[in-house]
Design an enzyme around this catalytic site. Structure first.
Site, PDB file in Angstrom:
ATOM      1  N   TYR A  90       0.834  -1.209   0.000  1.00 32.36           N
ATOM      2  CA  TYR A  90       0.000   0.000   0.000  1.00 32.36           C
ATOM      3  C   TYR A  90       0.869   1.258   0.000  1.00 32.36           C
ATOM      4  O   TYR A  90       1.816   1.356   0.781  1.00 32.36           O
ATOM      5  CB  TYR A  90      -0.907  -0.013   1.226  1.00 32.36           C
ATOM      6  CG  TYR A  90      -2.143   0.849   1.147  1.00 32.36           C
ATOM      7  CD1 TYR A  90      -2.736   1.178  -0.064  1.00 32.36           C
ATOM      8  CD2 TYR A  90      -2.736   1.315   2.311  1.00 32.36           C
ATOM      9  CE1 TYR A  90      -3.894   1.944  -0.112  1.00 32.36           C
ATOM     10  CE2 TYR A  90      -3.897   2.084   2.278  1.00 32.36           C
ATOM     11  CZ  TYR A  90      -4.464   2.396   1.057  1.00 32.36           C
ATOM     12  OH  TYR A  90      -5.616   3.164   1.027  1.00 32.36           O
ATOM     13  N   SER A 182       1.045  -8.002   1.534  1.00 29.73           N
ATOM     14  CA  SER A 182       0.218  -6.926   2.077  1.00 29.73           C
ATOM     15  C   SER A 182      -0.800  -6.475   1.017  1.00 29.73           C
ATOM     16  O   SER A 182      -1.603  -7.294   0.563  1.00 29.73           O
ATOM     17  CB  SER A 182       1.099  -5.774   2.558  1.00 29.73           C
ATOM     18  OG  SER A 182       0.348  -4.894   3.363  1.00 29.73           O
ATOM     19  N   GLN A 183      -0.776  -5.215   0.584  1.00 25.57           N
ATOM     20  CA  GLN A 183      -1.664  -4.850  -0.517  1.00 25.57           C
ATOM     21  C   GLN A 183      -1.403  -5.761  -1.719  1.00 25.57           C
ATOM     22  O   GLN A 183      -2.347  -6.190  -2.400  1.00 25.57           O
ATOM     23  CB  GLN A 183      -1.453  -3.400  -0.942  1.00 25.57           C
ATOM     24  CG  GLN A 183      -2.289  -3.015  -2.170  1.00 25.57           C
ATOM     25  CD  GLN A 183      -2.017  -1.608  -2.666  1.00 25.57           C
ATOM     26  OE1 GLN A 183      -2.860  -0.737  -2.557  1.00 25.57           O
ATOM     27  NE2 GLN A 183      -0.830  -1.382  -3.202  1.00 25.57           N
ATOM     28  N   ASP A 271       0.628 -10.627  13.344  1.00 23.72           N
ATOM     29  CA  ASP A 271       0.365  -9.524  12.413  1.00 23.72           C
ATOM     30  C   ASP A 271      -0.764  -8.647  12.944  1.00 23.72           C
ATOM     31  O   ASP A 271      -1.931  -9.037  12.933  1.00 23.72           O
ATOM     32  CB  ASP A 271      -0.005 -10.097  11.039  1.00 23.72           C
ATOM     33  CG  ASP A 271      -0.023  -9.042   9.942  1.00 23.72           C
ATOM     34  OD1 ASP A 271      -0.138  -7.845  10.259  1.00 23.72           O
ATOM     35  OD2 ASP A 271       0.073  -9.422   8.761  1.00 23.72           O
ATOM     36  N   HIS A 300       3.663  -8.407  10.410  1.00 28.73           N
ATOM     37  CA  HIS A 300       3.393  -8.007   9.032  1.00 28.73           C
ATOM     38  C   HIS A 300       4.725  -7.809   8.317  1.00 28.73           C
ATOM     39  O   HIS A 300       5.193  -6.685   8.121  1.00 28.73           O
ATOM     40  CB  HIS A 300       2.560  -6.713   9.044  1.00 28.73           C
ATOM     41  CG  HIS A 300       1.876  -6.432   7.742  1.00 28.73           C
ATOM     42  ND1 HIS A 300       0.847  -7.203   7.276  1.00 28.73           N
ATOM     43  CD2 HIS A 300       2.081  -5.464   6.807  1.00 28.73           C
ATOM     44  CE1 HIS A 300       0.428  -6.722   6.125  1.00 28.73           C
ATOM     45  NE2 HIS A 300       1.176  -5.680   5.806  1.00 28.73           N
TER      46      HIS A 300
END
Length: 318
Positions: A90, A182-183, A271, A300
């Site tokens: 992100y 992630s994203q 996370d 994360h």
């Protein structure tokens, strides 16, 4: 271990965020929209490398936005090669060219997308009502038309990129993979759901089960925009069900059931950015072959051996 549900319950968890009744029609409409687009693809030679051909790839997508990706393919290939589509975290971008060579060196074409309106070169053409100051999850949430949700267009960008690259003469369209964290993990799930993808390597995915994130008090960091939206536009949560239901259009857990390829997911049980239960909300809906690697002491972040495992899996199956 971990702060979320026990592992046994993670494998049973089905998510909290509502799914809109017209969800399937919503995405079928989106896929038909990109079928009608003339992408006006441009490939421009870019970074010099003795073993790789590197190109700036641009194309037109929804909202007439010009989208950018890096495209790398090994030199002197004599037959179509598999392709790997790589998605970033992100607010970020596709990164340096050199970061793509570890995958391309295995004999694959690699296409790395710059998500529109983030840290790279893709355009965000805007055109929505309501808040545009902070956060792309909520971009378009106040528009009457749910097609204006920005992540709807981003998900479709991934599918259009696959359509374009898989049509290249040098690419084997039956052997395609996606990769991201992630994203990038969330986009890998969305792309695999909206395209014919053989393998999906999905690391600690974002963009899943928004209501669960908020209920856990974790609308901070990458999900901070959820809290800010409620504080500014619905402070008493009078529209809570309506808001989360609309966000359900761009919740990857609801797309996961469309995936037909094999999926490997990688999840840190500590996370606090993308809580494990939100990741499992998507994982548990996948009907195709799948497995998950758990890292009890990791959050994360990448874990030792993760990329080695992904690359060896690609080499075996792709």
């Amino acid at each position: 271990m971990g702060f979320d549900l026990p592992v046994s319950e993670l494998f049973q968890y089905q998510g909290r965020n509502p799914k809109p009744k017209d969800f399937d029609a919503y995405w079928e409409r989106g896929l038909k929209e990109i079928e009608r687009i003339d992408p006006q693809v441009q490939l421009t030679p870019a970074y010099p490398h003795p073993a790789m051909d590197c190109y700036d790839l641009t194309f037109t997508s929804t909202g007439n936005a010009r989208i950018y990706a890096k495209y790398v393919i090994p030199k002197a290939i004599d037959c179509p090669v598999p392709a790997v589509f790589q998605f970033h975290g992100y607010t970020g971008a596709s990164g340096d060219w050199c970061g793509l060579f570890q995958i391309a060196a295995a004999g694959y074409a690699v296409a790395a997308l710059d998500v529109r309106g983030q840290g790279g070169r893709s355009e965000d053409t805007g055109g929505v009502k309501g808040n545009t100051y902070h956060g792309q999850i909520i971009r378009g949430l106040d528009d009457e038309d749910p097609d204006k949700l920005l992540f709807r267009n981003i998900f479709l960008d991934t599918a259009l990129l696959v359509k374009i690259v898989s049509g290249f003469e040098a690419v084997d369209s039956k052997h395609l993979a996606v990769l991201g964290g992630s994203q990038g993990g969330g986009l890998s799930l969305a792309c695999a759901a909206l395209s014919q993808i053989k393998l999906a390597a999905v690391c600690y995915p974002f963009l899943s089960d928004y209501q669960r994130v908020w209920e856990m008090g974790l609308a901070v960091d990458a999900y901070l925009e959820l809290k800010e939206y409620f504080r500014n536009f619905d402070p008493a949560h009078a529209r809570e069900e309506e808001i989360f239901t609309k966000l359900g259009y761009i919740d990857v857990q609801h797309l996961a059931g469309r995936i037909t390829g094999d999926v490997h997911m990688y999840t840190g049980l500590m996370d606090t950015v993308c809580p494990p239960s939100t990741q499992f909300a998507a994982f548990n809906k996948i009907k195709s072959p799948k497995k998950v690697q758990l890292y009890p002491d990791f959050g994360h972040e990448g874990a030792p051996g993760m990329m080695d495992d992904i690359v060896s899996w690609f080499a075996e199956k792709l």
